[in-house]
Scaffold this motif. Structure first.
Motif, PDB file in Angstrom:
ATOM      1  N   GLY A 120     -88.317  31.047  86.117  1.00  0.00           N
ATOM      2  CA  GLY A 120     -87.220  31.936  85.778  1.00  0.00           C
ATOM      3  C   GLY A 120     -87.577  32.936  84.694  1.00  0.00           C
ATOM      4  N   ARG A 121     -86.540  33.544  84.133  1.00  0.00           N
ATOM      5  CA  ARG A 121     -86.716  34.641  83.190  1.00  0.00           C
ATOM      6  C   ARG A 121     -86.285  34.258  81.784  1.00  0.00           C
ATOM      7  NH1 ARG A 121     -82.055  37.825  86.636  1.00  0.00           N
ATOM      8  NH2 ARG A 121     -80.355  36.371  86.201  1.00  0.00           N
ATOM      9  N   GLY A 122     -86.163  32.985  81.529  1.00  0.00           N
ATOM     10  CA  GLY A 122     -85.750  32.494  80.228  1.00  0.00           C
ATOM     11  C   GLY A 122     -85.092  31.135  80.370  1.00  0.00           C
ATOM     12  N   THR A 123     -84.444  30.688  79.307  1.00  0.00           N
ATOM     13  CA  THR A 123     -83.840  29.360  79.297  1.00  0.00           C
ATOM     14  C   THR A 123     -82.375  29.451  78.890  1.00  0.00           C
ATOM     15  OG1 THR A 123     -85.962  28.341  78.731  1.00  0.00           O
ATOM     16  CG2 THR A 123     -83.985  27.044  78.301  1.00  0.00           C
ATOM     17  N   ILE A 124     -81.528  28.712  79.599  1.00  0.00           N
ATOM     18  CA  ILE A 124     -80.113  28.574  79.254  1.00  0.00           C
ATOM     19  C   ILE A 124     -79.942  27.208  78.589  1.00  0.00           C
ATOM     20  CG2 ILE A 124     -77.751  28.552  80.110  1.00  0.00           C
ATOM     21  CD1 ILE A 124     -78.722  30.049  82.583  1.00  0.00           C
ATOM     22  N   ARG A 125     -79.327  27.182  77.417  1.00  0.00           N
ATOM     23  CA  ARG A 125     -79.134  25.927  76.691  1.00  0.00           C
ATOM     24  C   ARG A 125     -77.643  25.684  76.463  1.00  0.00           C
ATOM     25  NH1 ARG A 125     -84.048  24.246  75.037  1.00  0.00           N
ATOM     26  NH2 ARG A 125     -85.677  25.842  74.883  1.00  0.00           N
ATOM     27  N   ALA A 126     -77.242  24.440  76.675  1.00  0.00           N
ATOM     28  CA  ALA A 126     -75.861  24.064  76.392  1.00  0.00           C
ATOM     29  C   ALA A 126     -75.636  24.019  74.887  1.00  0.00           C
ATOM     30  CB  ALA A 126     -75.551  22.713  77.012  1.00  0.00           C
ATOM     31  N   ARG A 127     -74.444  24.400  74.466  1.00  0.00           N
ATOM     32  CA  ARG A 127     -74.166  24.463  73.034  1.00  0.00           C
ATOM     33  C   ARG A 127     -73.998  23.073  72.432  1.00  0.00           C
ATOM     34  NH1 ARG A 127     -69.520  28.511  71.148  1.00  0.00           N
ATOM     35  NH2 ARG A 127     -71.032  29.907  72.159  1.00  0.00           N
ATOM     36  N   PHE A 128     -73.342  22.166  73.139  1.00  0.00           N
ATOM     37  CA  PHE A 128     -73.017  20.876  72.544  1.00  0.00           C
ATOM     38  C   PHE A 128     -73.669  19.690  73.269  1.00  0.00           C
ATOM     39  CE2 PHE A 128     -69.265  23.641  71.743  1.00  0.00           C
ATOM     40  CZ  PHE A 128     -69.421  23.754  70.366  1.00  0.00           C
ATOM     41  N   LEU A 129     -74.448  19.955  74.303  1.00  0.00           N
ATOM     42  CA  LEU A 129     -75.100  18.884  75.057  1.00  0.00           C
ATOM     43  C   LEU A 129     -76.604  19.129  75.103  1.00  0.00           C
ATOM     44  CD1 LEU A 129     -72.643  18.635  78.097  1.00  0.00           C
ATOM     45  CD2 LEU A 129     -72.818  17.031  76.180  1.00  0.00           C
ATOM     46  N   PRO A 130     -77.397  18.071  75.217  1.00  0.00           N
ATOM     47  CA  PRO A 130     -78.855  18.235  75.284  1.00  0.00           C
ATOM     48  C   PRO A 130     -79.318  18.643  76.681  1.00  0.00           C
ATOM     49  CG  PRO A 130     -78.310  15.916  75.386  1.00  0.00           C
ATOM     50  CD  PRO A 130     -77.002  16.637  75.199  1.00  0.00           C
ATOM     51  N   ILE A 131     -78.816  19.762  77.159  1.00  0.00           N
ATOM     52  CA  ILE A 131     -79.146  20.253  78.494  1.00  0.00           C
ATOM     53  C   ILE A 131     -79.737  21.648  78.377  1.00  0.00           C
ATOM     54  CG2 ILE A 131     -78.248  20.882  80.774  1.00  0.00           C
ATOM     55  CD1 ILE A 131     -76.026  18.848  80.380  1.00  0.00           C
ATOM     56  N   ALA A 132     -80.853  21.856  79.037  1.00  0.00           N
ATOM     57  CA  ALA A 132     -81.470  23.176  79.122  1.00  0.00           C
ATOM     58  C   ALA A 132     -81.956  23.377  80.548  1.00  0.00           C
ATOM     59  CB  ALA A 132     -82.626  23.310  78.137  1.00  0.00           C
ATOM     60  N   MET A 133     -81.899  24.613  81.020  1.00  0.00           N
ATOM     61  CA  MET A 133     -82.292  24.900  82.392  1.00  0.00           C
ATOM     62  C   MET A 133     -82.845  26.312  82.469  1.00  0.00           C
ATOM     63  SD  MET A 133     -78.551  25.553  84.114  1.00  0.00           S
ATOM     64  CE  MET A 133     -79.235  26.329  85.580  1.00  0.00           C
ATOM     65  N   PRO A 134     -83.681  26.593  83.463  1.00  0.00           N
ATOM     66  CA  PRO A 134     -84.186  27.953  83.613  1.00  0.00           C
ATOM     67  C   PRO A 134     -83.075  28.917  84.016  1.00  0.00           C
ATOM     68  CG  PRO A 134     -85.518  26.375  84.855  1.00  0.00           C
ATOM     69  CD  PRO A 134     -84.276  25.673  84.439  1.00  0.00           C
ATOM     70  N   ASP A 135     -83.156  30.133  83.513  1.00  0.00           N
ATOM     71  CA  ASP A 135     -82.248  31.200  83.940  1.00  0.00           C
ATOM     72  C   ASP A 135     -82.928  31.960  85.068  1.00  0.00           C
ATOM     73  OD1 ASP A 135     -80.228  33.019  84.163  1.00  0.00           O
ATOM     74  OD2 ASP A 135     -80.785  34.185  82.395  1.00  0.00           O
ATOM     75  N   GLN A 136     -82.338  31.900  86.250  1.00  0.00           N
ATOM     76  CA  GLN A 136     -82.926  32.522  87.429  1.00  0.00           C
ATOM     77  C   GLN A 136     -81.923  33.477  88.065  1.00  0.00           C
ATOM     78  OE1 GLN A 136     -85.846  30.072  89.632  1.00  0.00           O
ATOM     79  NE2 GLN A 136     -84.410  28.413  89.250  1.00  0.00           N
ATOM     80  N   PRO A 137     -82.393  34.399  88.910  1.00  0.00           N
ATOM     81  CA  PRO A 137     -81.454  35.243  89.653  1.00  0.00           C
ATOM     82  C   PRO A 137     -80.536  34.380  90.516  1.00  0.00           C
ATOM     83  CG  PRO A 137     -83.698  36.067  89.854  1.00  0.00           C
ATOM     84  CD  PRO A 137     -83.794  34.726  89.200  1.00  0.00           C
ATOM     85  N   PRO A 138     -79.344  34.877  90.832  1.00  0.00           N
ATOM     86  CA  PRO A 138     -78.395  34.055  91.598  1.00  0.00           C
ATOM     87  C   PRO A 138     -78.957  33.521  92.914  1.00  0.00           C
ATOM     88  CG  PRO A 138     -77.265  35.931  90.654  1.00  0.00           C
ATOM     89  CD  PRO A 138     -78.723  36.136  90.359  1.00  0.00           C
ATOM     90  N   PHE A 139     -79.748  34.304  93.633  1.00  0.00           N
ATOM     91  CA  PHE A 139     -80.247  33.788  94.911  1.00  0.00           C
ATOM     92  C   PHE A 139     -81.187  32.604  94.694  1.00  0.00           C
ATOM     93  CE2 PHE A 139     -84.508  35.584  94.756  1.00  0.00           C
ATOM     94  CZ  PHE A 139     -85.211  34.842  95.690  1.00  0.00           C
ATOM     95  N   ARG A 140     -81.979  32.633  93.597  1.00  0.00           N
ATOM     96  CA  ARG A 140     -82.878  31.519  93.298  1.00  0.00           C
ATOM     97  C   ARG A 140     -82.088  30.282  92.900  1.00  0.00           C
ATOM     98  NH1 ARG A 140     -88.266  32.003  91.648  1.00  0.00           N
ATOM     99  NH2 ARG A 140     -88.100  29.727  91.500  1.00  0.00           N
ATOM    100  N   MET A 141     -81.062  30.480  92.086  1.00  0.00           N
ATOM    101  CA  MET A 141     -80.232  29.348  91.691  1.00  0.00           C
ATOM    102  C   MET A 141     -79.560  28.734  92.905  1.00  0.00           C
ATOM    103  SD  MET A 141     -79.245  27.446  89.209  1.00  0.00           S
ATOM    104  CE  MET A 141     -77.945  26.300  88.761  1.00  0.00           C
ATOM    105  N   ALA A 142     -79.079  29.584  93.808  1.00  0.00           N
ATOM    106  CA  ALA A 142     -78.421  29.082  95.014  1.00  0.00           C
ATOM    107  C   ALA A 142     -79.389  28.299  95.893  1.00  0.00           C
ATOM    108  CB  ALA A 142     -77.795  30.243  95.785  1.00  0.00           C
ATOM    109  N   VAL A 143     -80.619  28.786  96.044  1.00  0.00           N
ATOM    110  CA  VAL A 143     -81.602  28.076  96.867  1.00  0.00           C
ATOM    111  C   VAL A 143     -81.969  26.737  96.230  1.00  0.00           C
ATOM    112  CG1 VAL A 143     -83.938  28.154  97.815  1.00  0.00           C
ATOM    113  CG2 VAL A 143     -82.506  30.182  97.901  1.00  0.00           C
ATOM    114  N   TYR A 144     -82.118  26.745  94.910  1.00  0.00           N
ATOM    115  CA  TYR A 144     -82.410  25.494  94.204  1.00  0.00           C
ATOM    116  C   TYR A 144     -81.311  24.466  94.463  1.00  0.00           C
ATOM    117  CZ  TYR A 144     -82.011  22.294  90.231  1.00  0.00           C
ATOM    118  OH  TYR A 144     -81.834  21.186  89.448  1.00  0.00           O
ATOM    119  N   LEU A 145     -80.043  24.878  94.348  1.00  0.00           N
ATOM    120  CA  LEU A 145     -78.941  23.959  94.580  1.00  0.00           C
ATOM    121  C   LEU A 145     -78.918  23.477  96.026  1.00  0.00           C
ATOM    122  CD1 LEU A 145     -76.156  25.854  92.595  1.00  0.00           C
ATOM    123  CD2 LEU A 145     -77.306  23.737  91.893  1.00  0.00           C
ATOM    124  N   ARG A 146     -79.105  24.403  96.949  1.00  0.00           N
ATOM    125  CA  ARG A 146     -79.097  24.049  98.376  1.00  0.00           C
ATOM    126  C   ARG A 146     -80.188  23.033  98.702  1.00  0.00           C
ATOM    127  NH1 ARG A 146     -81.523  28.293 102.522  1.00  0.00           N
ATOM    128  NH2 ARG A 146     -83.394  27.325 101.639  1.00  0.00           N
TER     129      ARG A 146
END
Length: 300
Positions: free
Chosen positions: A210-236
Motif C-alpha cells: 500500500g501507500r502508507g499505514t492506517i492506525r487505530a487511535r485507541f486499539l492496537p490495530i494497524a493496516m496498510p492504506d490501499q486504493p479502494p479496489f485493492r482493499m475490496a479485492v483483499y476483503l473478497r
C-alpha cells in the motif's frame, strides 16, 4: 571453512507493474550477467526500458496488460521451468535486494533438502520500511525449526526462493484472486499438500504493502492504506479463503474477528463515505459467494 555453493540452477523472476526507469535500471544493474533474469510486463514499461532489458539479455514476458499478480507469477515459473531452472527468486519491482540474497536463500534451501515435510520455498525476514507496516509471518504450529530456519504459515512471494518441482506438485498461484492474498493461499495449500514454507531470519528484505499505514487511535490495530479496489479485492479473497479446507481454522477465526475492525478503520480513515462502506461489504459477500476474477475497476 568456505560454505558449499548452492546449486547453480536459479533464475530471477520479476513482476513489473508500470515501473520507473530507476526500478528497471536496478534490476538490470544488480542481476544481469550474474543470474538469468525473467521479467513479466504486467502494465507497461517506461520509454526505452524494453530495449535496455533486451540488451541486457533479460527474457521478457507479458504484453503490457495488467493480468494480475497470480497470472504473472505463473507465467514466470512456467518459463523458468521450461528453460531448465529448478528454482526461481521471485521479486516485485520495489524489492531492494541483490544476488547475494538469492545465494543465501539457495544455501538455506539446500540445508532443507532432507527436511520433512520437504520445502516449497524459503524467504527472507521482513526488514523495517519507514512509513509502512511490516508484514508478520506466523510460525507454523507443530513444526520444529531447522537450525536457525523457521517454519512459517506463509510468506510474501517477493523475495522468496521457490522450488519449481514443489511448485509443480502444489499447483499454480490462483489467477482468479488477481492480486491480494495470492501468496497466502498458495502457502497454505503447500502445507496442505505436504510441503513446508520457511523463513531465513539471517536474510532480510524491506517489504511494504500500500501507500502508507492506517492506525487505530485507541486499539492496537494497524493496516496498510490501499486504493479502494485493492482493499475490496483483499476483503473478497480473504472471505473466499474461509471456504477453503486447506486454510487452517485458527487463521479463519482470526480473520473473521479482524476483518470487521479493518473495514471500520479503513472506512473511518476515508471519510465515512456510505458508498465506500457498501462496496467493502459487497466485496466480502462476493468472496463468500465465490465471485472471483478480475475486478471491474482494476488498472489496465
Amino acid at each position: 571453512m568456505t560454505p558449499p555453493a548452492p546449486t547453480n540452477d536459479t533464475a530471477v523472476a520479476v513482476v513489473f507493474f508500470r515501473p520507473s526507469p530507476a526500478q528497471v535500471a536496478r534490476i538490470v544493474e544488480r542481476f544481469s550477467g550474474r543470474l538469468p533474469v525473467f521479467i513479466y510486463d504486467n502494465g507497461g514499461l517506461p520509454l526505452g526500458a524494453a530495449a535496455r532489458l533486451d540488451a541486457a539479455g533479460v527474457t521478457r514476458l507479458g504484453e503490457g496488460r495488467n493480468d494480475g499478480i497470480g497470472a504473472a507469477l505463473n507465467r514466470l515459473c512456467e518459463a523458468a521451468t521450461a528453460a531448465g531452472y529448478a528454482r526461481v527468486f521471485l521479486l516485485d519491482q520495489d524489492a531492494d535486494t541483490t544476488p547475494e540474497t538469492a545465494h543465501a536463500l539457495g544455501l538455506a534451501l539446500d540445508r532443507l533438502a532432507a527436511a520433512t515435510p520437504p520445502p516449497a520455498l524459503v524467504g527472507p525476514a521482513p526488514a523495517p520500511n519507514p512509513g509502512h507496516k511490516a508484514p508478520r509471518y506466523p510460525l507454523r504450529p507443530g513444526v520444529t525449526p531447522h537450525g536457525a530456519l523457521l517454519p512459517v504459515e506463509f510468506l510474501a512471494t517477493s523475495g522468496s526462493l521457490i522450488d519449481l518441482a514443489a511448485f509443480k506438485r502444489i499447483g499454480p498461484f490462483r489467477e482468479d484472486f488477481f492480486i491480494d492474498a495470492v501468496d497466502l493461499e498458495w502457502c497454505f495449500r503447500a502445507w496442505g499438500r505436504g510441503f513446508a514454507c520457511w523463513m531465513d531470519p539471517a536474510t532480510a528484505i524491506p517489504h511494504s504493502v500500500g501507500r502508507g499505514t492506517i492506525r487505530a487511535r485507541f486499539l492496537p490495530i494497524a493496516m496498510p492504506d490501499q486504493p479502494p479496489f485493492r482493499m475490496a479485492v483483499y476483503l473478497r479473497n480473504t472471505a473466499y479463503g474461509w471456504r477453503l479446507p486447506h486454510v487452517p481454522g485458527r487463521w479463519k477465526l482470526k480473520q473473521m474477528a479482524y476483518l470487521p475492525a479493518q473495514i471500520g478503520l479503513y472506512w473511518a480513515h476515508h471519510g465515512y463515505r456510505p458508498a465506500l462502506l457498501a462496496r467493502l461489504v459487497r466485496a466480502v459477500a462476493d468472496g463468500l459467494r465465490g465471485r472471483l476474477g478480475r475486478p471491474e475497476d482494476a488498472p489496465p
